[in-house]
Design an enzyme around this catalytic site. Structure first.
Site, PDB file in Angstrom:
ATOM      1  N   ARG A  86       3.859  -2.322  66.509  1.00 33.67           N
ATOM      2  CA  ARG A  86       2.919  -2.870  65.528  1.00 33.67           C
ATOM      3  C   ARG A  86       3.012  -2.077  64.223  1.00 33.67           C
ATOM      4  O   ARG A  86       3.613  -1.011  64.167  1.00 33.67           O
ATOM      5  CB  ARG A  86       1.486  -2.894  66.083  1.00 33.67           C
ATOM      6  CG  ARG A  86       1.058  -1.625  66.782  1.00 33.67           C
ATOM      7  CD  ARG A  86      -0.391  -1.414  66.631  1.00 33.67           C
ATOM      8  NE  ARG A  86      -0.714  -1.281  65.243  1.00 33.67           N
ATOM      9  CZ  ARG A  86      -0.528  -0.165  64.538  1.00 33.67           C
ATOM     10  NH1 ARG A  86      -0.021   0.908  65.092  1.00 33.67           N
ATOM     11  NH2 ARG A  86      -0.843  -0.123  63.262  1.00 33.67           N
ATOM     12  N   GLY A  87       2.392  -2.674  63.169  1.00 27.91           N
ATOM     13  CA  GLY A  87       2.576  -2.115  61.828  1.00 27.91           C
ATOM     14  C   GLY A  87       3.774  -2.845  61.229  1.00 27.91           C
ATOM     15  O   GLY A  87       4.802  -3.054  61.895  1.00 27.91           O
ATOM     16  N   CYS A 141      -7.253   1.767  59.562  1.00 27.22           N
ATOM     17  CA  CYS A 141      -6.164   1.342  60.456  1.00 27.22           C
ATOM     18  C   CYS A 141      -5.056   2.399  60.518  1.00 27.22           C
ATOM     19  O   CYS A 141      -5.305   3.600  60.337  1.00 27.22           O
ATOM     20  CB  CYS A 141      -5.638  -0.026  60.046  1.00 27.22           C
ATOM     21  SG  CYS A 141      -4.661  -0.845  61.326  1.00 27.22           S
ATOM     22  N   ASP A 200      -0.106  -5.986  55.339  1.00 26.72           N
ATOM     23  CA  ASP A 200       0.830  -6.801  56.127  1.00 26.72           C
ATOM     24  C   ASP A 200       1.509  -7.818  55.237  1.00 26.72           C
ATOM     25  O   ASP A 200       2.675  -8.145  55.437  1.00 26.72           O
ATOM     26  CB  ASP A 200       0.091  -7.491  57.267  1.00 26.72           C
ATOM     27  CG  ASP A 200      -0.142  -6.496  58.374  1.00 26.72           C
ATOM     28  OD1 ASP A 200      -1.092  -5.720  58.266  1.00 26.72           O
ATOM     29  OD2 ASP A 200       0.689  -6.444  59.305  1.00 26.72           O
TER      30      ASP A 200
HETATM   31  C1  RUB Z   1      -1.597  -2.844  61.152  1.00 32.13           C
HETATM   32  C2  RUB Z   1      -2.003  -2.882  59.731  1.00 32.13           C
HETATM   33  C3  RUB Z   1      -1.293  -1.955  58.826  1.00 32.13           C
HETATM   34  C4  RUB Z   1      -0.137  -2.692  58.169  1.00 32.13           C
HETATM   35  C5  RUB Z   1       0.811  -1.744  57.436  1.00 32.13           C
HETATM   36  O1  RUB Z   1      -2.018  -4.004  61.836  1.00 32.13           O
HETATM   37  O2  RUB Z   1      -2.820  -3.664  59.298  1.00 32.13           O
HETATM   38  O3  RUB Z   1      -2.137  -1.512  57.774  1.00 32.13           O
HETATM   39  O4  RUB Z   1       0.589  -3.373  59.158  1.00 32.13           O
HETATM   40  O5  RUB Z   1       1.523  -0.945  58.353  1.00 32.13           O
HETATM   41  P1  RUB Z   1      -1.581  -4.203  63.372  1.00 32.13           P
HETATM   42  P2  RUB Z   1       2.855  -0.162  57.906  1.00 32.13           P
HETATM   43  O6  RUB Z   1      -2.027  -2.973  64.109  1.00 32.13           O
HETATM   44  O7  RUB Z   1      -2.332  -5.458  63.788  1.00 32.13           O
HETATM   45  O8  RUB Z   1      -0.084  -4.405  63.398  1.00 32.13           O
HETATM   46  O9  RUB Z   1       2.498   0.582  56.646  1.00 32.13           O
HETATM   47  O10 RUB Z   1       3.149   0.784  59.051  1.00 32.13           O
HETATM   48  O11 RUB Z   1       3.914  -1.166  57.685  1.00 32.13           O
END
Ligand code: RUB
Length: 317
Positions: free
Chosen positions: A23-24, A131, A200
């Site tokens: 995730r992320g 988050c 996202d």
């Molecule tokens: C994770 C989330 C993060 C973004 C950015 O949501 O909202 O703020 O994805 O992440 P989830 P990154 O846990 O539902 O995936 O900076 O690591 O790309």
């Protein structure tokens, strides 16, 4: 394979993304690219057209997992638009090369973005985080590497509590962390110099789509005159919004909000679990990317420059 069938590692990656084990946005992008490379190497397609068809099928399987994270379709676009060649070997090689290039750019993008974000921070600053965003952590880690002393207030981020991941990482980096429940955020904003969140998806009008709770936090930060910064690689720009496309907000299972046991006696009550929300550009001070820092209203120009010719859906062809 060779008939639009997908290999096991694509299925496994798709399941891991859907279950949020991966995730992320940045991690989803890397896993997606790697799964396409696995498909290219595992496929026993007899000709170039069959291999292309397998790759498009793999891309569709991956695309169906999480509707809001635009890093996923942008990764598919990057790789599939570079898929070329008249025979199986040539198509396979083009995909392997595109995936290597993509992962390399992803690594550089995050560290370049970290340098830009770190420039906003000075010693003694307190940052509030929501988050778990690796792009945000890159900004904070770069500032720490530069010798700046920071402290952090980290929101729990219900229902999946990814704030735990941010708090643990910052603690490993010896940053003093105060961990608070989401509803305490407003009370702590007067102790904060900047709010940093990830994204996202960022749309052509500068709207930031990020984990649920971001929009409320941004409105509170504006109300308290606290800087609100979005750290997001340009991979998070959604080119489909250049021509009016909308971002769907993922809704996940009610069991993430209340377990089956907690739900007893609540069974006639509907539980809503939207995963992301939309923060309007007017509540965002800056979007920090690997190409510099931008006011959200100017994102459209950069988006056109980067993605103008690549707004299609090559996995559907
Ligand atoms: C994770 C989330 C993060 C973004 C950015 O949501 O909202 O703020 O994805 O992440 P989830 P990154 O846990 O539902 O995936 O900076 O690591 O790309």
């Amino acid at each position: 394979m060779g008939d639009g069938e997908v290999c096991d590692s694509v299925t496994d990656t798709a399941k891991a993304i859907a279950r949020m084990e991966i995730r992320g946005a940045a991690a989803i992008a890397e896993a997606t690219a790697t799964a396409l490379r696995e498909q290219a190497t595992a496929s026993d397609a007899g000709d170039a057209a069959a291999l292309r068809s397998d790759l498009r099928a793999a891309a569709r399987r991956l695309h169906a997992t999480r509707p809001t994270a635009v890093s996923l379709p942008n990764t598919l676009r990057y790789v599939l638009n570079r898929m070329n060649g008249d025979d199986v070997e040539a198509v396979r090689d083009s995909v392997v090369t595109a995936v290597e290039e993509f992962c390399d750019r992803l690594d550089h993008a995050q560290s370049d973005l970290g340098t830009v974000g770190a420039n906003r921070l000075t010693t003694g600053d307190t940052v509030m985080a929501h988050c778990h965003s690796t792009d945000v952590l890159a900004c904070l880690e770069t500032a720490l590497d530069q010798g700046k002393e920071l402290s952090a207030i980290v929101k729990e981020t219900r229902p999946r509590k990814q704030g735990h991941l941010s708090a643990r990482r910052l603690d490993e980096l010896d940053v003093p962390v105060t961990f608070v429940v989401d509803s305490a955020a407003y009370s702590y904003l007067n102790e904060v110099d900047h709010v940093f969140v990830g994204a996202d998806t960022i749309t052509a009008d500068g709207t930031v789509v990020n984990k649920i709770g971001t929009a409320g936090l941004a409105a509170s930060a504006r109300n308290r005159n606290v800087n609100f910064v979005v750290a997001a690689q340009t991979l998070k720009f959604d080119p489909e919004t250049l021509s009016g496309g909308r971002v769907d907000i993922e809704h996940r299972a009610p069991s993430e909000v209340l377990s089956d046991e907690q739900r007893l006696g609540f069974d006639t009550i509907e539980i809503a679990n939207p995963t992301f929300d939309r923060t309007p550009a007017r509540h965002v001070d800056a979007v920090v990317t690997e190409r510099g820092q931008f006011p959200p209203e100017s994102i459209v120009t950069l988006m056109r420059e980067l993605y103008g010719p690549e707004t299609g859906r090559p996995w559907e062809e």
